[in-house]
Design a protein around this motif. Sequence first.
Motif, short mmCIF file in Angstrom:
data_model
loop_
_atom_site.label_atom_id
_atom_site.label_comp_id
_atom_site.label_asym_id
_atom_site.label_seq_id
_atom_site.Cartn_x
_atom_site.Cartn_y
_atom_site.Cartn_z
N SER A 124 16.05 -85.59 74.48
CA SER A 124 15.64 -84.29 73.94
C SER A 124 14.12 -84.18 73.86
N LEU A 254 21.26 -79.81 78.39
CA LEU A 254 21.92 -80.18 77.13
C LEU A 254 22.90 -81.33 77.35
N ASN A 313 25.21 -75.52 70.36
CA ASN A 313 23.77 -75.42 70.63
C ASN A 313 23.36 -73.99 70.97
N SER A 316 19.58 -73.51 70.34
CA SER A 316 18.63 -74.24 71.17
C SER A 316 18.75 -73.92 72.65
N LEU A 317 19.90 -73.41 73.10
CA LEU A 317 20.07 -73.12 74.52
C LEU A 317 19.05 -72.11 75.04
#
Length: 334
Positions: A124, A254, A313, A316-317
């Motif tokens: 990440s 991801l 997610n 965050s995507l």
Amino acid sequence: MVTTSPAEGRPSAVGRRRRTPAKRQRAEDVTPEERAEPQGSAEPGLQLRAPVKKSKAPPVGRVAGRLSSSGGCQPMHPLELRVFRDYGQSWYRFRKEREGKFHPLDPLARQPQVTAEARCKLISWLIPVHKHFGFSFESLCLAVNTLDRFLTTTPVAADCFQLLGVTTLFIACKQVEVHPPKVKQLLALCCDTFSHQQLCNLECIILNKLRFNLAAPTINFFLEYFTYVRMEACEADAWEANNAKALAKGVAELSLADYAFNKYMPSLLAVCCLGLADQMLHHQRPLDLHLSDYSEEILQDCLDKLHLLVSLNEDSLPLVLPPEISEQCLHVDK
């Protein structure tokens, strides 16, 4: 480190021939790092950060198509289409046969100090680092593959795990990028915790452990291939195909950080990421997932896991997507 100094003018050996002025350095000969460095002297405290140029996100369809003035996407260039028709199928079969040899199975099984959570944090962190330098998705995929394969061979101490991450990124970039990063730039991102010699020594260890076998088939390769197949079958859907590829890359990023997806082959992840992207964008003509030769059960299992990954997610995507795709992206149907 070997440094070069500007060439000094030398007198002509023939008569009164005029000295030729030194050639100006062409823009294409200057690395991104050098273009980003200021001309004047900078304050000492500002030199800790890597002087790189942040590149803008490429437009959707940069490889397989180009945006037209009307907002659509032009079909594949004739030369690109010809190369794909001549070599695409054979190159795909070759990479498909070899992906099993480069796929690490349970790389953390021999790691007493490195956990799945630590691996997730490292990757990440590598994702924005590779974007900060403007590197390609192929470089990131190769770095993660090299990282996991090395973990299957050698136990790594927890305090050296970040050094392993930047070293694998360094190795991957030297395979793919025209201008790989400098060692001092990577070390600066680690707050100069490690030395130049430590990184170079670890690079040699990695290369010897992997026997210099670095050309692994990646998710990025299969994303490109399936997109070309889709566009050749129906060039009118080039805009949808490239939007799906851009969103699929975000989902694939991801999945690289999630250790649960390590068991899936790159080709399977690539086709399922494209299938999920079609669902999220509500495309009318989605990609036929059976082009990958995987069974319906395997495809559905991977798709279900990707659905769950995206659902967890959702915040965050959008951060890993181009703005134009993030605006079009719809929530996954529950």
